[in-house]
Scaffold this motif. Structure first.
Motif, PDB file in Angstrom:
ATOM      1  N   ASP A  60       2.552   2.125  -9.425  1.00  0.00           N
ATOM      2  CA  ASP A  60       3.309   0.975  -8.902  1.00  0.00           C
ATOM      3  C   ASP A  60       2.492   0.212  -7.863  1.00  0.00           C
ATOM      4  OD1 ASP A  60       5.453   1.681 -10.381  1.00  0.00           O
ATOM      5  OD2 ASP A  60       6.653   2.467  -8.718  1.00  0.00           O
ATOM      6  N   ILE A  61       1.872   0.976  -6.975  1.00  0.00           N
ATOM      7  CA  ILE A  61       1.120   0.362  -5.875  1.00  0.00           C
ATOM      8  C   ILE A  61      -0.070  -0.430  -6.416  1.00  0.00           C
ATOM      9  CG2 ILE A  61      -0.387   0.892  -3.910  1.00  0.00           C
ATOM     10  CD1 ILE A  61       1.569   3.286  -3.333  1.00  0.00           C
ATOM     11  N   VAL A  62      -0.819   0.195  -7.306  1.00  0.00           N
ATOM     12  CA  VAL A  62      -1.999  -0.483  -7.864  1.00  0.00           C
ATOM     13  C   VAL A  62      -1.566  -1.733  -8.632  1.00  0.00           C
ATOM     14  CG1 VAL A  62      -3.888  -0.263  -9.522  1.00  0.00           C
ATOM     15  CG2 VAL A  62      -3.379   1.624  -7.957  1.00  0.00           C
ATOM     16  N   ASP A  63      -0.541  -1.600  -9.444  1.00  0.00           N
ATOM     17  CA  ASP A  63      -0.073  -2.749 -10.226  1.00  0.00           C
ATOM     18  C   ASP A  63       0.416  -3.865  -9.305  1.00  0.00           C
ATOM     19  OD1 ASP A  63      -0.723  -1.394 -12.479  1.00  0.00           O
ATOM     20  OD2 ASP A  63       1.334  -0.911 -13.090  1.00  0.00           O
ATOM     21  N   HIS A  64       1.030  -3.483  -8.205  1.00  0.00           N
ATOM     22  CA  HIS A  64       1.528  -4.497  -7.267  1.00  0.00           C
ATOM     23  C   HIS A  64       0.360  -5.277  -6.660  1.00  0.00           C
ATOM     24  CE1 HIS A  64       4.358  -6.420  -4.599  1.00  0.00           C
ATOM     25  NE2 HIS A  64       3.654  -6.040  -3.541  1.00  0.00           N
ATOM     26  N   TYR A  65      -0.676  -4.574  -6.264  1.00  0.00           N
ATOM     27  CA  TYR A  65      -1.847  -5.261  -5.701  1.00  0.00           C
ATOM     28  C   TYR A  65      -2.488  -6.199  -6.732  1.00  0.00           C
ATOM     29  CZ  TYR A  65      -2.322  -3.405  -1.004  1.00  0.00           C
ATOM     30  OH  TYR A  65      -2.147  -3.158   0.336  1.00  0.00           O
ATOM     31  N   ALA A  66      -2.544  -5.743  -7.968  1.00  0.00           N
ATOM     32  CA  ALA A  66      -3.112  -6.602  -9.013  1.00  0.00           C
ATOM     33  C   ALA A  66      -2.224  -7.828  -9.217  1.00  0.00           C
ATOM     34  CB  ALA A  66      -3.244  -5.813 -10.315  1.00  0.00           C
ATOM     35  N   GLU A  67      -0.934  -7.605  -9.159  1.00  0.00           N
ATOM     36  CA  GLU A  67       0.017  -8.698  -9.421  1.00  0.00           C
ATOM     37  C   GLU A  67      -0.042  -9.784  -8.346  1.00  0.00           C
ATOM     38  OE1 GLU A  67       3.423 -11.045  -9.110  1.00  0.00           O
ATOM     39  OE2 GLU A  67       3.367  -9.263  -7.813  1.00  0.00           O
ATOM     40  N   ILE A  68      -0.283  -9.395  -7.100  1.00  0.00           N
ATOM     41  CA  ILE A  68      -0.319 -10.411  -6.041  1.00  0.00           C
ATOM     42  C   ILE A  68      -1.681 -11.117  -5.964  1.00  0.00           C
ATOM     43  CG2 ILE A  68       1.455  -9.257  -4.652  1.00  0.00           C
ATOM     44  CD1 ILE A  68      -0.794  -8.336  -2.751  1.00  0.00           C
ATOM     45  N   GLY A  69      -2.598 -10.693  -6.812  1.00  0.00           N
ATOM     46  CA  GLY A  69      -3.895 -11.382  -6.862  1.00  0.00           C
ATOM     47  C   GLY A  69      -4.912 -10.868  -5.870  1.00  0.00           C
ATOM     48  N   ALA A  70      -4.706  -9.654  -5.351  1.00  0.00           N
ATOM     49  CA  ALA A  70      -5.680  -9.090  -4.416  1.00  0.00           C
ATOM     50  C   ALA A  70      -6.980  -8.763  -5.156  1.00  0.00           C
ATOM     51  CB  ALA A  70      -5.117  -7.827  -3.771  1.00  0.00           C
ATOM     52  N   ARG A  71      -8.089  -8.758  -4.395  1.00  0.00           N
ATOM     53  CA  ARG A  71      -9.386  -8.435  -5.004  1.00  0.00           C
ATOM     54  C   ARG A  71      -9.480  -6.952  -5.331  1.00  0.00           C
ATOM     55  NH1 ARG A  71     -14.192  -9.250  -1.994  1.00  0.00           N
ATOM     56  NH2 ARG A  71     -13.074  -8.247  -0.283  1.00  0.00           N
ATOM     57  N   GLY A  72      -8.686  -6.163  -4.634  1.00  0.00           N
ATOM     58  CA  GLY A  72      -8.711  -4.729  -4.859  1.00  0.00           C
ATOM     59  C   GLY A  72      -7.636  -4.082  -4.019  1.00  0.00           C
ATOM     60  N   VAL A  73      -7.677  -2.768  -3.967  1.00  0.00           N
ATOM     61  CA  VAL A  73      -6.706  -2.034  -3.164  1.00  0.00           C
ATOM     62  C   VAL A  73      -7.487  -1.022  -2.327  1.00  0.00           C
ATOM     63  CG1 VAL A  73      -6.300  -0.383  -5.065  1.00  0.00           C
ATOM     64  CG2 VAL A  73      -4.576  -0.649  -3.274  1.00  0.00           C
ATOM     65  N   PHE A  74      -7.040  -0.778  -1.106  1.00  0.00           N
ATOM     66  CA  PHE A  74      -7.726   0.168  -0.220  1.00  0.00           C
ATOM     67  C   PHE A  74      -6.723   1.258   0.130  1.00  0.00           C
ATOM     68  CE2 PHE A  74     -10.657   0.292   3.804  1.00  0.00           C
ATOM     69  CZ  PHE A  74     -11.002   1.591   3.488  1.00  0.00           C
ATOM     70  N   LEU A  75      -6.904   2.434  -0.452  1.00  0.00           N
ATOM     71  CA  LEU A  75      -5.950   3.537  -0.295  1.00  0.00           C
ATOM     72  C   LEU A  75      -6.373   4.400   0.882  1.00  0.00           C
ATOM     73  CD1 LEU A  75      -5.915   4.391  -4.099  1.00  0.00           C
ATOM     74  CD2 LEU A  75      -4.162   3.097  -2.858  1.00  0.00           C
ATOM     75  N   ARG A  76      -5.716   4.235   1.999  1.00  0.00           N
ATOM     76  CA  ARG A  76      -6.128   4.942   3.215  1.00  0.00           C
ATOM     77  C   ARG A  76      -5.131   6.041   3.581  1.00  0.00           C
ATOM     78  NH1 ARG A  76      -6.598   1.524   8.008  1.00  0.00           N
ATOM     79  NH2 ARG A  76      -4.403   1.276   7.537  1.00  0.00           N
ATOM     80  N   PRO A  77      -5.628   7.243   3.823  1.00  0.00           N
ATOM     81  CA  PRO A  77      -4.713   8.317   4.217  1.00  0.00           C
ATOM     82  C   PRO A  77      -4.215   8.131   5.645  1.00  0.00           C
ATOM     83  CG  PRO A  77      -6.982   9.099   4.282  1.00  0.00           C
ATOM     84  CD  PRO A  77      -7.021   7.688   3.750  1.00  0.00           C
ATOM     85  N   LEU A  78      -3.142   8.805   5.953  1.00  0.00           N
ATOM     86  CA  LEU A  78      -2.628   8.815   7.328  1.00  0.00           C
ATOM     87  C   LEU A  78      -3.633   9.481   8.254  1.00  0.00           C
ATOM     88  CD1 LEU A  78       1.041  10.127   7.011  1.00  0.00           C
ATOM     89  CD2 LEU A  78       0.351   7.913   7.930  1.00  0.00           C
ATOM     90  N   ASN A  79      -3.651   9.031   9.498  1.00  0.00           N
ATOM     91  CA  ASN A  79      -4.490   9.676  10.499  1.00  0.00           C
ATOM     92  C   ASN A  79      -3.612  10.220  11.622  1.00  0.00           C
ATOM     93  OD1 ASN A  79      -7.112   9.302   9.420  1.00  0.00           O
ATOM     94  ND2 ASN A  79      -6.935   7.133   9.870  1.00  0.00           N
ATOM     95  N   PRO A  80      -4.123  11.205  12.354  1.00  0.00           N
ATOM     96  CA  PRO A  80      -3.270  11.881  13.349  1.00  0.00           C
ATOM     97  C   PRO A  80      -3.185  11.141  14.682  1.00  0.00           C
ATOM     98  CG  PRO A  80      -5.415  12.921  13.323  1.00  0.00           C
ATOM     99  CD  PRO A  80      -5.455  11.826  12.291  1.00  0.00           C
ATOM    100  N   TYR A  81      -2.862   9.869  14.653  1.00  0.00           N
ATOM    101  CA  TYR A  81      -2.772   9.091  15.882  1.00  0.00           C
ATOM    102  C   TYR A  81      -1.394   8.443  16.012  1.00  0.00           C
ATOM    103  CZ  TYR A  81      -7.817   9.361  15.192  1.00  0.00           C
ATOM    104  OH  TYR A  81      -9.093   9.812  14.963  1.00  0.00           O
ATOM    105  N   GLY A  82      -1.027   8.177  17.243  1.00  0.00           N
ATOM    106  CA  GLY A  82       0.165   7.393  17.526  1.00  0.00           C
ATOM    107  C   GLY A  82       1.430   7.976  16.948  1.00  0.00           C
ATOM    108  N   MET A  83       2.248   7.083  16.403  1.00  0.00           N
ATOM    109  CA  MET A  83       3.547   7.468  15.873  1.00  0.00           C
ATOM    110  C   MET A  83       3.435   8.487  14.732  1.00  0.00           C
ATOM    111  SD  MET A  83       6.751   6.679  16.265  1.00  0.00           S
ATOM    112  CE  MET A  83       7.171   4.990  16.662  1.00  0.00           C
ATOM    113  N   ALA A  84       2.330   8.455  14.017  1.00  0.00           N
ATOM    114  CA  ALA A  84       2.165   9.342  12.859  1.00  0.00           C
ATOM    115  C   ALA A  84       2.247  10.822  13.257  1.00  0.00           C
ATOM    116  CB  ALA A  84       0.838   9.061  12.163  1.00  0.00           C
TER     117      ALA A  84
END
Lengths: 496, 199
Positions: free
Chosen positions: A266-290
């Motif tokens: 779903d996420i990849v298809d959504h990025y393609a649908e909005i015309g983005a050049r690509g998608v950047f899948l970033r994991p959560l990091n142990p900072y702040g609210m996370a």
């Protein structure tokens, strides 16, 4: 006493076999070297290579020799030139300057790494006076390429200071003559036509967060002012349309939460649908609210990798279907692939040795405090000022980048100093984040066998090398790395 | 549900595996087991492994077998590393010399001059005030000696990469100070390329 039996391993010829690292990948063995060159060898080939019995003149021997794996066939001038090219970021000085114009934000993202403050609390707005000192410090960097990245909070909440910094930096650059980039990292919900016109007229780049389709995005990024996704997508499309054929543009990225794990396609298809050049899948990091929400939105490294592979497969599928008007990439993979398939280093600050903390980037908090990196200033919001190295307008520039914390982080993130990394086949493509090691494992050196970031990096690299064995995948990967003819100035930190 | 902890204890012959290889293998195993190293019989090291809780933890034979394989890999890595240490150092040092700050900044200044939209707009001269790079052949031996001396004797307090030298000190001839924002600049494109890093 009888001699001990030899270990069950092929004989090794230290005269013929040059420097290499190796890793078993299924039935094959990956060999790499400091130049980033790699070969995937079957068992017989690997044994022949290690034993030094490959025949000169055979294609495999000659390929290995050309890439610096054969000790008695080394062209030292060429090897040194390649090594220098891959590491040329070392002499540049800080090029990325993260400027926090305010900690205020109108969103309450479940994972907010920056620990934003309520929108009504203007106490953390940067003043124009501080902003002037920050820009002056930025321009002290010896780097020829400068990127000023507006962050927050939501930087548009302090619009007058964004305006000031853009104007002042452009003005200063008339004298300095640097390659200057301005990036606005924004949730776009405070954008209006007037601001957009002004920013586009000054060549400002945009980056926003899109966490996927509306339900996922809005669940991760609550906004009391309305539908965050709808608003962000509206501006994304508008800016994308207005920056066509420009040298500046808008990009988007997402932070993966537990809610994302079952939505890879779903996420990849959504990025393609909005015309983005690509998608950047970033994991959560142990900072702040996370940190506080980890039990609700966190996951293991292996869970992230399963998600990542499903998403990457979908990205590859979309590229092979050829229904998109241009190659569509996954950015983490693209960064690694640039290191694997070319002699250039994309100089992504988290993936270099040493990392960019203090020597490749600086982060300026709203009050002018200077931190080694964005992660360092995030820890400030968690009550830990370990990585504060100075203040704009105070002391000498040399004292800031020469601060003991900068030196310690440079030592800790030099992979030759890391017990596991120095022998790892992925060393030429990887990097450690000592601030994350400090946060997760209690010291800046970290311990790689149990380090979640290491596990994710290795997992992604395992996937990429496995997929590279299929020519149809390699074709897609190489298309991601193709530069537009004459479109790139080869300035560090400013390449796509 | 996690399997119960698996224990494996055995000795490693130090005539086959150097201590460093055993230590490296033990370190690599810290992700899946608690590891203890202690002296064994003469010429031997005793290794004790206790698997960490995991849904599909290994049995004792697998744990031991995987450790044996890791030992073999680590021993080879050590030999490759040791026999090629000088070659690696030579290549790296040669690369460091060829990329001394003077050479790098000259090349980078030329790049930046092309990308500086403000310079083009103002008709400003190229900011390539960096000195000419040293000729590698002439400098090589001297620089290698200097770098090695720095590595061996230094305390890390210097600035060999020149990253702590302020811009105006490094490119003084070009460093006239801007006074502050004037009227909005004429619309002009930013330098080309992509972003470095975002949150």
């Amino acid at each position: 006493m009888s001699a001990p039996s030899a270990p069950a391993f092929p004989p090794y010829d230290p005269i013929k076999t040059g420097p290499f690292r190796f890793r078993k990948l299924g039935a094959k063995t990956l060999v790499t070297n400091d130049l980033g060159r790699h070969h995937l060898l079957d068992e017989e080939e690997f044994r022949g290579f290690v034993a030094g019995t490959l025949e000169p003149g055979t294609p495999l021997h000659d390929r290995l020799a050309a890439d610096g794996f054969v000790r008695d066939r080394m062209d030292f001038d060429a090897l040194a030139e390649r090594f220098a090219r891959r590491n040329r970021f070392l002499w540049q000085g800080p090029a990325l300057h993260v400027v926090v114009t305010t900690l205020r934000c109108n969103h309450r993202c479940l994972y907010c790494h920056a620990s934003a403050v309520p929108f009504s609390d203007a106490a953390t707005d940067m003043t124009v006076e501080t902003a002037r000192k920050v820009v002056d410090r930025v321009f002290e960097s010896p780097s020829q390429a400068i990127t000023i990245e507006f962050q927050g909070g939501e930087p548009l909440a302090n619009w007058p200071v964004v305006e000031f910094i853009v104007e002042y930096a452009r003005e200063k650059n008339k004298a300095a003559g640097k390659s200057l980039w301005l990036n606005l990292v924004t949730n776009l919900t405070l954008m209006d036509e007037e601001k957009l016109d002004w920013l586009l007229a000054r060549g400002v780049n945009f980056c926003t967060s899109i966490d996927g389709p509306a339900d996922l995005h809005d669940a991760n990024r609550p906004w009391s002012g309305g539908a965050s996704h709808e608003t962000a997508i509206g501006w994304f499309r508008k800016i994308d349309a207005r920056t066509k054929r420009k040298t500046f543009r808008i990009d988007a990225l997402l932070t993966v939460t537990r809610k994302s794990l079952t939505r890879a396609r779903d996420i990849v298809d959504h990025y393609a649908e909005i015309g983005a050049r690509g998608v950047f899948l970033r994991p959560l990091n142990p900072y702040g609210m996370a940190v506080a929400t980890w039990n609700k939105i966190g996951y293991t490294a292996d869970e992230f990798l399963a998600f990542y592979e499903e998403a990457l497969d979908r990205v590859l599928e979309l590229n092979r279907e050829r229904t998109l008007r241009r190659p569509f990439f996954e950015q983490a993979a693209r960064l690694y692939l640039a290191k694997i398939l070319t002699d250039d280093d994309p100089n992504f600050l988290d993936l270099r040795s040493p990392c960019g903390a203090g020597i490749g980037q600086l982060a300026y908090n709203w009050d002018g405090s200077v931190y080694t990196c964005d992660e360092g200033r995030m820890l400030n919001r968690m009550g830990d000022d370990t990585f504060k190295i100075g203040a704009a307008g105070e002391g000498a520039y040399a004292d800031v980048v020469g601060h003991p914390s900068v030196r310690a982080l440079a030592v800790a993130s030099t992979l030759d100093n890391q017990v596991a990394c120095t022998q790892c086949a992925y060393k030429p493509y990887c990097g450690v984040c000592p601030v994350q090691c400090y946060k997760e494992q209690g010291d800046i050196m970290g311990r790689m066998p149990t380090n979640s970031r290491c596990r994710i990096s290795k997992g992604i690299l395992d996937m990429l090398f496995a997929k590279l064995q299929e020519p149809r995948n390699e074709k897609v990967f190489r298309a991601w790395l193709k530069k537009k003819k004459g479109a790139e100035v080869d300035a560090l930190y400013q390449r796509a | 549900m996690s399997r119960p902890t698996t224990e494996a204890s055995f000795e490693v012959d130090e005539r086959i595996y150097p201590l460093e290889a055993v230590q490296n293998a033990a370190y690599a195993f810290t992700d899946r087991a608690f590891v203890r190293l202690e002296p064994g019989d003469a010429g031997k090291l005793k290794v004790s492994l206790s698997s960490k809780p995991a849904p599909e933890g290994p049995d004792a034979d697998t744990l031991r077998g995987e450790f044996d394989n890791e030992l073999v890999h680590q021993a080879l890595r050590l030999r490759v590393s040791e026999s090629n240490r000088k070659i690696r150092e030579f290549v790296v040092t040669k690369a460091l010399v060829s990329a001394q700050p003077s050479a790098v900044t000259a090349a980078a200044a030329a790049e930046a001059a092309v990308a500086c939209v403000e310079c083009a707009a103002e008709g400003a001269p190229s900011p390539s005030a960096a000195p000419e790079p040293a000729r590698i052949d002439e400098a090589l031996e001297k620089e290698i000696d200097r770098l090695l001396a720095e590595i061996e004797g230094g305390d890390g307090a210097g600035d060999p990469l020149g990253v702590a030298v302020p811009w105006e000190e490094k490119f003084g001839a070009k460093a006239k100070k801007a006074e502050g924002p004037k009227a909005p600049a004429k619309a002009k494109p930013a330098a080309k390329g992509g972003k470095a890093k975002r949150r």
